[in-house]
Write an enzyme that holds these catalytic residues in place. Sequence first.
Site: not given
Length: 500
Positions: A263, A326, A317, A320
């Site tokens: 990541e 985030e 997303e 999250k």
Amino acid sequence: MATGFIFSASLFFLLLLIDCCSGSFIGICYGRNADDLPTPDKVAQLVQLHKIKYVRIYDSNIQVLKAFANTGVELMIGVPNSDLLSLSQFQSNADAWLKNSVLPYYPATKITYITVGAEVTESSYNTSSLVVPAMSNVLTALKKLGLHKKIKVSSTHSLGVLSRSFPPSAGAFNSSHAHFLKPMLEFLAENQSPFMIDIYPYYAYRDSSNKVSLDYALFHASSEVIDPNTGLLYTNMFDAQIDAIYFALMALNFRTIKVMVTETGWPSKGSPKEKAATPDNAQTYNTNLIRHVINNTGTPAKPGEELDIYIFSLFNENRKPGLESERNWGLFYPDQTSVYNLDFTGRGAIDMTTAANVTRSNKTSWCIASTKASEIDLQNALDWACGPGNVDCRAIQPSQPCFEPDNLASHASFAFNSYYQQNGASDVACSFGGTGVKVDKDPSYDKCIYMRDGNNITLANNTTALSSNSSSQQKRNYSSISMYLFVIIYLFILLNIQQS
């Protein structure tokens, strides 16, 4: 005896050929912590459309595995931390998981890695002691089916697994994790699996902006750090963090384990205190990251070392938790439109047409070296442009049309402008850490023609067009061609030996 020698030698050179043609790859993380994402089959189409060849998912979701069948995309699948207990306790559980979660879809779906646990040292539950037993059981299950050489087993970690990361040469693992790290590293070394690390220079900058410069975090070569122990020069934080891992591994005498980045990325939006989370910075980081990796430059401590990475992440997303950033790491919105455009090959010009990007001038402009820049800063920026920046700098070599005047400012101006034009003629593409400035007057002179509006560079005869990626691409082509010729000549010699 001669036949045995010929076979052995031929095998050696075949392996050499395979090794020379390998290179680093760029993948992407496909997280699904959202309630508005497209269906997996549409995601698979999106991935193929953008020629993405490697995808990481965090579980073994059936619909995702089915969607990527027969696409040629290589998947890294995961065993969530919540499943570590059952897989570590009984071999039969690992056998059943593999039978139900992998075998029905393999090999139509190309599964090449299984991550057992994710960043367990960051988990609020003490699951680290379960990781190696679970990894061993999964590997045993693979061995029973003869898949252990085709599917590698590892586990991912955050940079928090280190107790010290600066300077890189002082990199050391946190002693509190020794109980599971040592057996895990022994497992990785024995099975030739990579050490998987999640690296985020963004967090280092966000939390210590008074100590870490934005340029250093974004791969801008104008910012540099010297390791006082080794004298190695670091022009970006990514390399420094990777080398800290390598030095930590070497300190424990694990010198053969390769590092893989599972990541890394940069958010495009954040809360008010997260001012660096912008589309421009996200595009800059990921673009420079991709170019840095595919050039196979390695790191200062590991020059030329292959390094595979996965960019986080495919989508924003919305479920999250945490700060606004985030939920905004994605390259795409859930409707599959780009948050900002990114060239995954790292070789073409960046599409700067999205509204999220910086403004462009409506008239033709060029980028040249600033008269206020120091020679050290100019040289560093020039080196970056002609190296990781992927600029073809042959025109400023001796006997070429832009070599004269033979001075740093002139050479840097040509390289700066080439990078600027190839990357959308945007403000950020002419920054070079403050050593580049935009001008409205064409700096071309005599036979030295400066690129404009994305046109190709012309060399001595002013007729040979060179694409923006020709230099690095030709190096790879020449290398491959040379090796093929070498093998052909070698086999010809062997044939003559055999006949004589």
